[in-house]
Enzyme design. Structure first.
Site, PDB file in Angstrom:
ATOM      1  N   ASP A 125       0.883  -1.062  -0.130  1.00 10.41           N
ATOM      2  CA  ASP A 125       0.092   0.037  -0.143  1.00 10.41           C
ATOM      3  C   ASP A 125       0.956   1.262  -0.104  1.00 10.41           C
ATOM      4  O   ASP A 125       1.819   1.332   0.718  1.00 10.41           O
ATOM      5  CB  ASP A 125      -0.955  -0.004   1.260  1.00 10.41           C
ATOM      6  CG  ASP A 125      -1.642   1.363   1.450  1.00 10.41           C
ATOM      7  OD1 ASP A 125      -2.677   1.053   0.651  1.00 10.41           O
ATOM      8  OD2 ASP A 125      -1.472   2.066   2.230  1.00 10.41           O
ATOM      9  N   ASN A 133      -2.684  13.480  -4.327  1.00 11.93           N
ATOM     10  CA  ASN A 133      -4.077  13.663  -4.958  1.00 11.93           C
ATOM     11  C   ASN A 133      -4.622  15.031  -4.527  1.00 11.93           C
ATOM     12  O   ASN A 133      -5.118  15.934  -5.475  1.00 11.93           O
ATOM     13  CB  ASN A 133      -4.939  12.533  -4.767  1.00 11.93           C
ATOM     14  CG  ASN A 133      -4.927  11.384  -5.992  1.00 11.93           C
ATOM     15  OD1 ASN A 133      -4.485  11.699  -7.192  1.00 11.93           O
ATOM     16  ND2 ASN A 133      -5.417  10.232  -5.368  1.00 11.93           N
ATOM     17  N   HIS A 138      -5.584  14.723  -9.585  1.00 10.81           N
ATOM     18  CA  HIS A 138      -5.892  13.293  -9.774  1.00 10.81           C
ATOM     19  C   HIS A 138      -4.843  12.672 -10.837  1.00 10.81           C
ATOM     20  O   HIS A 138      -4.422  11.729 -10.830  1.00 10.81           O
ATOM     21  CB  HIS A 138      -7.163  12.914 -10.078  1.00 10.81           C
ATOM     22  CG  HIS A 138      -7.963  12.665  -8.933  1.00 10.81           C
ATOM     23  ND1 HIS A 138      -8.001  11.938  -7.946  1.00 10.81           N
ATOM     24  CD2 HIS A 138      -8.858  13.599  -8.379  1.00 10.81           C
ATOM     25  CE1 HIS A 138      -8.804  12.224  -6.887  1.00 10.81           C
ATOM     26  NE2 HIS A 138      -9.412  13.134  -7.237  1.00 10.81           N
ATOM     27  N   ASP A 142      -2.332   9.722 -10.889  1.00 14.47           N
ATOM     28  CA  ASP A 142      -2.053   8.560 -11.919  1.00 14.47           C
ATOM     29  C   ASP A 142      -0.677   8.521 -12.204  1.00 14.47           C
ATOM     30  O   ASP A 142      -0.188   7.317 -12.484  1.00 14.47           O
ATOM     31  CB  ASP A 142      -3.053   9.159 -13.031  1.00 14.47           C
ATOM     32  CG  ASP A 142      -4.395   8.933 -12.586  1.00 14.47           C
ATOM     33  OD1 ASP A 142      -4.865   8.555 -11.785  1.00 14.47           O
ATOM     34  OD2 ASP A 142      -5.175   9.610 -13.399  1.00 14.47           O
ATOM     35  N   ASP A 168      -4.652   2.494  -4.166  1.00 15.45           N
ATOM     36  CA  ASP A 168      -3.067   2.575  -4.544  1.00 15.45           C
ATOM     37  C   ASP A 168      -2.492   1.347  -3.816  1.00 15.45           C
ATOM     38  O   ASP A 168      -1.382   1.221  -3.293  1.00 15.45           O
ATOM     39  CB  ASP A 168      -2.662   3.718  -3.768  1.00 15.45           C
ATOM     40  CG  ASP A 168      -3.154   3.806  -2.236  1.00 15.45           C
ATOM     41  OD1 ASP A 168      -3.791   3.053  -1.952  1.00 15.45           O
ATOM     42  OD2 ASP A 168      -2.605   4.561  -1.480  1.00 15.45           O
TER      43      ASP A 168
END
Length: 243
Positions: A125, A133, A138, A142, A168
């Protein structure tokens, strides 16, 4: 005319032509069929002068149909492989999607059951992903996901599997790898992720990673392996937050 497997074309003709008849029609056959018939007859192990013009034409037609069928079959197989790859791939990243990744875990479990050859599951994680973000948008998030996926794929073996489990979170199947070695490998991957800056529109973005490992061995189910690796990951993340 039906030709059984292993039967020569000569044997399928009811009555061979006489020598005189063959000599009379030899020139006509050569002009009609050309070198391709001679090559065909040679490939099939049958002399050209043993074939009547009708048999030659039938064989050429049949071979053309078989060749086209082979091309169509190859094209169909290629399309099926392409569709299978698309169905297994994450919609955004160059890694497996969750469904395909769970299938790889199942395969590793089957290997462990049959050959007592344990592998390891790594649940990972990202740390700091939400801040990227929130701060940069965003699109920046990405970019961070793509960078992490590239690192994971580049630093494992072709026999291993990398998948995105959602958001994620990533998973790895380290084939034929004991849990202790998997812990060490996961630590190396996390260090590489933390030390690799992600360039986005002139900014340097960084993320970290927490991980958990669980052995894939006899008597372990896919659900148990996933849940235990996930729990180990969250325990590590909580310990890191307290430190």
């Amino acid at each position: 005319m039906r030709i059984r497997s292993g039967q020569s074309v000569t044997g399928a003709v009811s009555a061979p032509a006489s020598r005189t008849e063959r000599e009379k029609t030899s020139g006509a056959r050569s002009s009609r069929a050309g070198a391709s018939v001679s090559d065909t007859a040679s490939i099939m192990g049958v002399p050209q002068n043993e074939l009547t013009p009708n048999v030659q034409r039938a064989l050429l037609s049949l071979m053309g149909e078989v060749d086209q069928l082979r091309k169509d079959t190859d094209a169909l197989r290629s399309k099926v492989r392409e569709l299978e790859t698309l169905a297994d791939r994450d919609v955004f990243l160059p890694v497996l999607n969750r469904r395909a990744f769970l299938r790889e875990v199942s395969r590793a479990l089957a290997l462990a059951e049959r050959h007592d050859a344990p592998s390891a599951l790594v649940y990972m994680d990202l740390n700091g992903f939400k801040q990227i973000n929130d701060t940069h948008g965003h699109a920046a998030g990405d970019a961070a996901l793509r960078a992490v996926a590239d690192i994971l794929v580049a630093h494992v073996r072709e026999t291993d599997a990398v998948g995105r489990l959602g958001g994620d979170e990533f998973g790895l199947v380290l084939t034929l790898t004991p849990a202790g070695q998997a812990e060490h490998k996961a630590g190396e991957l996390a260090e590489t992720i933390a030390n690799t800056p992600i360039l986005y529109e002139g900014s340097e973005l960084r993320v970290g990673a927490a991980w958990g490992v669980h052995p894939i061995e006899r008597g372990v189910s896919v659900e148990t392996a996933m849940n235990q690796a996930d729990a180990a990951m969250y325990a590590r993340k909580a310990a890191s937050a307290r430190a």
